[in-house]
Design a protein around this motif. Structure first.
Motif, PDB file in Angstrom:
ATOM      1  N   THR A  31      -5.755   1.321  -0.371  1.00  0.00           N
ATOM      2  CA  THR A  31      -5.869   0.245  -1.349  1.00  0.00           C
ATOM      3  C   THR A  31      -4.669  -0.668  -1.149  1.00  0.00           C
ATOM      4  O   THR A  31      -3.517  -0.223  -1.214  1.00  0.00           O
ATOM      5  N   TYR A  85       0.878  -1.178   0.000  1.00  0.00           N
ATOM      6  CA  TYR A  85       0.000   0.000   0.000  1.00  0.00           C
ATOM      7  C   TYR A  85       0.906   1.216   0.000  1.00  0.00           C
ATOM      8  O   TYR A  85       1.854   1.304   0.776  1.00  0.00           O
ATOM      9  N   LYS A 139      -4.288  -9.485  -6.090  1.00  0.00           N
ATOM     10  CA  LYS A 139      -5.672  -9.068  -5.837  1.00  0.00           C
ATOM     11  C   LYS A 139      -5.627  -7.741  -5.092  1.00  0.00           C
ATOM     12  O   LYS A 139      -4.722  -7.494  -4.303  1.00  0.00           O
ATOM     13  N   THR A 140      -6.620  -6.905  -5.347  1.00  0.00           N
ATOM     14  CA  THR A 140      -6.686  -5.593  -4.713  1.00  0.00           C
ATOM     15  C   THR A 140      -7.856  -5.541  -3.745  1.00  0.00           C
ATOM     16  O   THR A 140      -8.942  -6.012  -4.062  1.00  0.00           O
ATOM     17  N   SER A 196      -2.622  -4.092  -2.311  1.00  0.00           N
ATOM     18  CA  SER A 196      -2.372  -5.065  -3.372  1.00  0.00           C
ATOM     19  C   SER A 196      -1.752  -6.291  -2.712  1.00  0.00           C
ATOM     20  O   SER A 196      -0.721  -6.189  -2.043  1.00  0.00           O
ATOM     21  N   THR A 202      -9.740  -2.776  -0.876  1.00  0.00           N
ATOM     22  CA  THR A 202      -9.824  -1.408  -0.375  1.00  0.00           C
ATOM     23  C   THR A 202     -10.469  -1.405   1.001  1.00  0.00           C
ATOM     24  O   THR A 202     -11.449  -2.104   1.236  1.00  0.00           O
TER      25      THR A 202
END
Length: 120
Positions: A96, A67, A112-113, A98, A115
């Motif tokens: 966010t 992040y 994959k992301t 990752s 939030t």
């Protein structure tokens, strides 16, 4: 791979030799099954992520959570949920993340992301 060779011995014996050669097949990259925020554990300065990746042969998975310019590393068991607590965050801020999973051979899953927003 299996090799078999026959040759004739001058003493009228036929000799068969068998060679077994083990070939190396690398393990495929893991697959991230779960990458989600645990909203009940999110606080003003930390976010908790629940991560799970499946591997074909590896028993250990390393997760890299990125992040901004920060990367945190967590280790867990393949096929089981790993709880990752990311602390030192700013309150009331959206982040966010990752997430990448790596098997023991270093092969990476597709990122994959996720939030999340810290509480006020």
């Amino acid at each position: 791979m299996l090799y078999i060779s026959n040759y004739y011995n001058p003493n009228y014996f036929e000799i068969t030799q068998i060679y077994i050669e083990k070939t190396y097949t690398p393990e495929p990259a893991p697959t991230i099954v779960t990458a989600e925020v645990d909203e009940s554990a999110t606080e003003w300065d930390k976010v908790t992520l629940n991560l799970k990746a499946d591997c074909e042969r590896s028993t250990v998975v390393t997760y890299e959570v990125k992040y901004g310019s920060t990367t945190k590393t967590f280790t867990g068991n393949a096929g089981k949920t790993t709880t990752c607590v990311i602390e030192g965050l700013e309150g009331s801020t959206e982040y966010t993340f990752s997430v990448v999973a790596k098997n023991q051979e270093g092969f990476e899953a597709i990122a994959k992301t996720v939030t999340a927003k810290t509480k006020t």
